[in-house]
Motif scaffolding. Structure first.
Motif, mmCIF file in Angstrom:
data_model
loop_
_atom_site.group_PDB
_atom_site.id
_atom_site.type_symbol
_atom_site.label_atom_id
_atom_site.label_comp_id
_atom_site.label_asym_id
_atom_site.label_seq_id
_atom_site.Cartn_x
_atom_site.Cartn_y
_atom_site.Cartn_z
ATOM 1 N N CYS A 7 14.970 -0.202 7.875
ATOM 2 C CA CYS A 7 13.561 0.580 8.025
ATOM 3 C C CYS A 7 12.613 -0.163 7.314
ATOM 4 N N PRO A 8 11.481 -0.433 8.231
ATOM 5 C CA PRO A 8 10.217 -1.095 7.911
ATOM 6 C C PRO A 8 9.536 -0.083 6.691
ATOM 7 N N LEU A 9 8.752 -0.737 5.866
ATOM 8 C CA LEU A 9 7.862 -0.080 4.893
ATOM 9 C C LEU A 9 6.468 -0.114 5.516
ATOM 10 N N ARG A 10 5.871 1.088 5.582
ATOM 11 C CA ARG A 10 4.547 1.202 6.270
ATOM 12 C C ARG A 10 3.556 1.373 5.012
ATOM 13 N N TRP A 11 2.486 0.810 5.139
ATOM 14 C CA TRP A 11 1.202 0.925 4.095
ATOM 15 C C TRP A 11 0.917 2.331 3.976
ATOM 16 N N SER A 12 0.967 3.022 4.994
ATOM 17 C CA SER A 12 0.818 4.465 4.835
ATOM 18 C C SER A 12 1.791 5.309 4.000
ATOM 19 N N ASP A 13 2.993 4.750 3.726
ATOM 20 C CA ASP A 13 4.127 5.345 2.886
ATOM 21 C C ASP A 13 3.936 5.295 1.326
ATOM 22 N N MET A 14 2.773 4.732 0.898
ATOM 23 C CA MET A 14 2.474 4.363 -0.376
ATOM 24 C C MET A 14 1.818 5.631 -1.091
ATOM 25 N N ASP A 15 2.099 5.951 -2.054
ATOM 26 C CA ASP A 15 1.245 6.827 -3.022
ATOM 27 C C ASP A 15 0.221 6.210 -3.763
ATOM 28 N N ALA A 16 -0.773 6.750 -4.426
ATOM 29 C CA ALA A 16 -1.648 6.406 -5.559
ATOM 30 C C ALA A 16 -1.317 5.329 -6.573
ATOM 31 N N PHE A 17 0.172 5.468 -6.894
ATOM 32 C CA PHE A 17 0.556 4.592 -7.787
ATOM 33 C C PHE A 17 1.122 3.172 -7.163
ATOM 34 N N GLY A 18 0.934 3.110 -5.800
ATOM 35 C CA GLY A 18 1.506 1.903 -5.202
ATOM 36 C C GLY A 18 3.085 2.007 -4.813
ATOM 37 N N HIS A 19 3.913 3.187 -5.233
ATOM 38 C CA HIS A 19 4.989 3.244 -4.736
ATOM 39 C C HIS A 19 5.351 4.043 -3.442
ATOM 40 N N VAL A 20 6.472 3.955 -2.763
ATOM 41 C CA VAL A 20 6.757 4.886 -1.684
ATOM 42 C C VAL A 20 6.953 6.084 -2.117
ATOM 43 N N ASN A 21 6.076 6.951 -1.502
ATOM 44 C CA ASN A 21 5.949 8.599 -1.856
ATOM 45 C C ASN A 21 7.286 9.220 -1.822
ATOM 46 N N ASN A 22 7.663 10.082 -2.872
ATOM 47 C CA ASN A 22 8.978 10.591 -2.653
ATOM 48 C C ASN A 22 9.388 11.407 -1.373
ATOM 49 N N VAL A 23 8.339 11.877 -0.938
ATOM 50 C CA VAL A 23 8.595 12.590 0.481
ATOM 51 C C VAL A 23 8.974 11.782 1.743
ATOM 52 N N VAL A 24 8.324 10.616 1.504
ATOM 53 C CA VAL A 24 8.387 9.581 2.626
ATOM 54 C C VAL A 24 9.959 9.325 2.864
ATOM 55 N N PHE A 25 10.687 9.345 1.551
ATOM 56 C CA PHE A 25 12.091 8.985 1.566
ATOM 57 C C PHE A 25 12.856 9.823 2.503
ATOM 58 N N LEU A 26 12.427 11.098 2.648
ATOM 59 C CA LEU A 26 13.271 11.857 3.624
ATOM 60 C C LEU A 26 12.926 11.634 4.937
ATOM 61 N N ARG A 27 11.798 11.143 5.383
ATOM 62 C CA ARG A 27 11.469 10.560 6.620
ATOM 63 C C ARG A 27 12.418 9.125 7.122
#
Length: 142
Positions: A7-27
């Motif tokens: 699964c590629p990581l997309r720049w839009s997956d990041m939150d304000a703290f620079g981590h993958v947002n918790n909701v994105v993991f469900l995607r």
């Protein structure tokens, strides 16, 4: 046996703290599950899950923060429980060094025309049984 999905990581997956947002993991889990149930299962049986399916439950444990990088993460997926009218899928989102997330999803096959849950077909159960491993490491183990 486990199904591996990159699964590629997309720049839009990041939150304000620079981590993958918790909701994105469900995607991410959804992308792996769709690859498993709709691409791989339908290669094995062209009628598999064509009537539909619904998610009845998600359980997710965030182990480590995941930051953006060019390399994809690997999502390993396996069946932890196989019933007659539901399947529980376990996951690990990881790379070669770190497990970031462990999770489980209960999926119920669904008859879209009737608007009701249905039983798994024999062919679907046969496919899912190949990936059944209730000893493969609990997706919610600490």
């Amino acid at each position: 046996m486990r199904h591996r999905f990159e699964c590629p990581l997309r720049w839009s997956d990041m939150d304000a703290f620079g981590h993958v947002n918790n909701v994105v993991f469900l995607r991410y889990l959804e992308e792996a599950r769709i690859d498993f149930m709709f691409r791989l299962a339908r290669q094995a049986d062209s009628g598999a899950f064509t009537g539909g399916s619904v998610v009845a439950r998600h359980e997710i444990d965030y182990r480590r923060p995941l930051v953006h990088r060019p390399e994809p993460v690997v999502i390993e997926l396996w069946v932890t429980k196989l019933g007659f009218a539901s399947v529980t899928v376990g996951y690990e989102i990881k790379d070669e060094r770190t497990v970031y997330v462990t999770a489980q999803t209960v999926v119920v096959p669904y008859d879209l025309e009737v608007g009701k849950p249905r039983r798994l077909t024999d062919q679907e159960r046969e496919f899912l049984a190949r990936y059944h491993d209730d000893q493969a490491g609990s997706a919610t183990a600490a």
